[in-house]
Design an enzyme around this catalytic site. Structure first.
Site, PDB file in Angstrom:
ATOM      1  N   GLN A 237      58.786  38.613  20.738  1.00 16.65           N
ATOM      2  CA  GLN A 237      58.345  39.529  21.799  1.00 16.65           C
ATOM      3  C   GLN A 237      59.232  39.321  23.020  1.00 16.65           C
ATOM      4  O   GLN A 237      59.434  38.193  23.474  1.00 16.65           O
ATOM      5  CB  GLN A 237      56.876  39.264  22.174  1.00 16.65           C
ATOM      6  CG  GLN A 237      55.889  39.561  21.065  1.00 16.65           C
ATOM      7  CD  GLN A 237      55.621  41.051  20.881  1.00 16.65           C
ATOM      8  OE1 GLN A 237      56.308  41.897  21.452  1.00 16.65           O
ATOM      9  NE2 GLN A 237      54.639  41.370  20.045  1.00 16.65           N
TER      10      GLN A 237
ATOM     11  N   LYS B 125      50.825  53.844  12.632  1.00 15.39           N
ATOM     12  CA  LYS B 125      51.767  54.661  13.428  1.00 15.39           C
ATOM     13  C   LYS B 125      52.192  55.917  12.668  1.00 15.39           C
ATOM     14  O   LYS B 125      53.359  56.105  12.323  1.00 15.39           O
ATOM     15  CB  LYS B 125      52.978  53.829  13.838  1.00 15.39           C
ATOM     16  CG  LYS B 125      52.606  52.612  14.670  1.00 15.39           C
ATOM     17  CD  LYS B 125      53.825  51.842  15.144  1.00 15.39           C
ATOM     18  CE  LYS B 125      53.468  50.669  16.010  1.00 15.39           C
ATOM     19  NZ  LYS B 125      52.816  49.547  15.304  1.00 15.39           N
TER      20      LYS B 125
ATOM     21  N   GLY C 205      48.432  38.356  17.784  1.00 14.93           N
ATOM     22  CA  GLY C 205      48.701  38.002  16.394  1.00 14.93           C
ATOM     23  C   GLY C 205      48.976  36.517  16.238  1.00 14.93           C
ATOM     24  O   GLY C 205      48.050  35.702  16.184  1.00 14.93           O
TER      25      GLY C 205
ATOM     26  N   ASP D  15      48.125  39.936  10.644  1.00 20.09           N
ATOM     27  CA  ASP D  15      49.473  40.043  10.078  1.00 20.09           C
ATOM     28  C   ASP D  15      49.672  38.943   9.047  1.00 20.09           C
ATOM     29  O   ASP D  15      50.360  37.945   9.282  1.00 20.09           O
ATOM     30  CB  ASP D  15      50.516  39.975  11.205  1.00 20.09           C
ATOM     31  CG  ASP D  15      50.457  41.193  12.110  1.00 20.09           C
ATOM     32  OD1 ASP D  15      50.039  42.273  11.641  1.00 20.09           O
ATOM     33  OD2 ASP D  15      50.831  41.071  13.291  1.00 20.09           O
TER      34      ASP D  15
ATOM     35  N   ASP E 161      46.698  50.295  12.185  1.00 20.87           N
ATOM     36  CA  ASP E 161      47.945  50.474  12.935  1.00 20.87           C
ATOM     37  C   ASP E 161      49.067  50.878  11.984  1.00 20.87           C
ATOM     38  O   ASP E 161      49.915  50.076  11.627  1.00 20.87           O
ATOM     39  CB  ASP E 161      48.281  49.166  13.661  1.00 20.87           C
ATOM     40  CG  ASP E 161      49.475  49.313  14.591  1.00 20.87           C
ATOM     41  OD1 ASP E 161      49.833  50.456  14.942  1.00 20.87           O
ATOM     42  OD2 ASP E 161      50.049  48.270  14.962  1.00 20.87           O
TER      43      ASP E 161
END
Ligand code: C5P
Length: 235
Positions: free
Chosen positions: A187, A64, A207, A13, A62
């Site tokens: 998170q 999605k 990450g 990221d 990723d």
């Protein structure tokens, strides 16, 4: 049985290929598997993913995906040609069917995202669903399993609950992993690497604890050590 090092997926990221390249060089042999999402993917990261795969690393795209079946299928074929190992789609039946058919004959494996972890029951109600998050996650996991999807992205907390609902060969890939004492950031539900492995996770996505560390390679090696110890206990 996977080697402990194969279970760690580092989320790249970062905002540029230059930064991603520098991080991959620093991590060197400590990291085998990288995840590329919107931020890097839309900044040249897909060509970089192809280079990583050609250099022998495993790559998780990723993005999605969720679109009409034909568009999803053509997108999955292109991701397979990059040499990727994992790609994510949203867990809608049409989308999952299209993705599973399109990955045939390649090494690409399809992971379904059941319900985004930023969604609570009120968010689902606002989006027009008459389900709680728990109900919708369970329903979509079972559908993914029936359709032949290869694995799920889920929180480590969900892993134990989902395992009985899916085919044994499906893999559980869990973000929200924090080494003991690390900052959770945004998170909401975090688990340590060893707790996640004990809960039944197959792959751990990490990450910021690695990307933002002063010594990323040292942190990655510590996490792989924790995975190894937990795996040995799991038997
Ligand atoms: O920095 P951190 O370890 O929180 O990064 C977790 C990675 O996993 C991010 O790339 C994030 O987009 C991704 N992810 C997540 N939760 C999900 C699905 C993906 O955190 N439910």
């Amino acid at each position: 049985m996977l080697e402990p090092r194969e279970r760690l997926i580092v989320a790249l990221d970062v905002g540029s290929v230059t930064e991603a390249h520098a991080l991959v060089e620093r991590l060197d042999a400590a990291v085998h598997f990288y995840k590329i999402g919107y931020q890097l993917g839309f900044a040249g990261g897909l060509a970089f993913a192809q280079k990583l795969a050609a250099a022998g690393k495993q790559v998780f795209i990723d993005m999605k995906l969720h679109d009409i079946g034909n568009t999803v299928a053509r997108g999955i074929e292109s991701i397979a040609r990059l040499g990727a190992t994992f790609a994510t789609v949203h867990a809608y039946p049409q989308t999952m069917h299209a993705a599973v058919e399109a990955r045939a004959g390649s090494k690409l494996r399809i992971l379904a995202v059941t319900v985004l972890t930023s969604y609570g029951d009120a968010d689902l109600a606002a989006a027009g669903y008459d389900f709680t998050v728990g109900e919708l996650v369970a329903e979509r996991a079972a559908q993914a399993s029936d359709i032949g999807v290869d694995g799920l992205v889920c929180s480590a907390e969900e892993a134990a609950r989902l395992r009985p609902l899916i085919r044994p060969a499906m893999v559980l890939v869990t973000p929200g992993i924090r080494p003991p004492g690390a900052d959770p950031g945004d998170q909401k539900r975090v688990m340590t690497p060893s707790a996640a492995i004990r809960a039944g996770a197959d792959y751990l996505v990490v990450g910021r604890p690695i990307v933002a560390a002063a010594d990323p390679k040292g942190v990655a090696e510590t996490i792989v050590g924790e995975i190894a110890a937990a795996q040995a206990n799991r038997g």
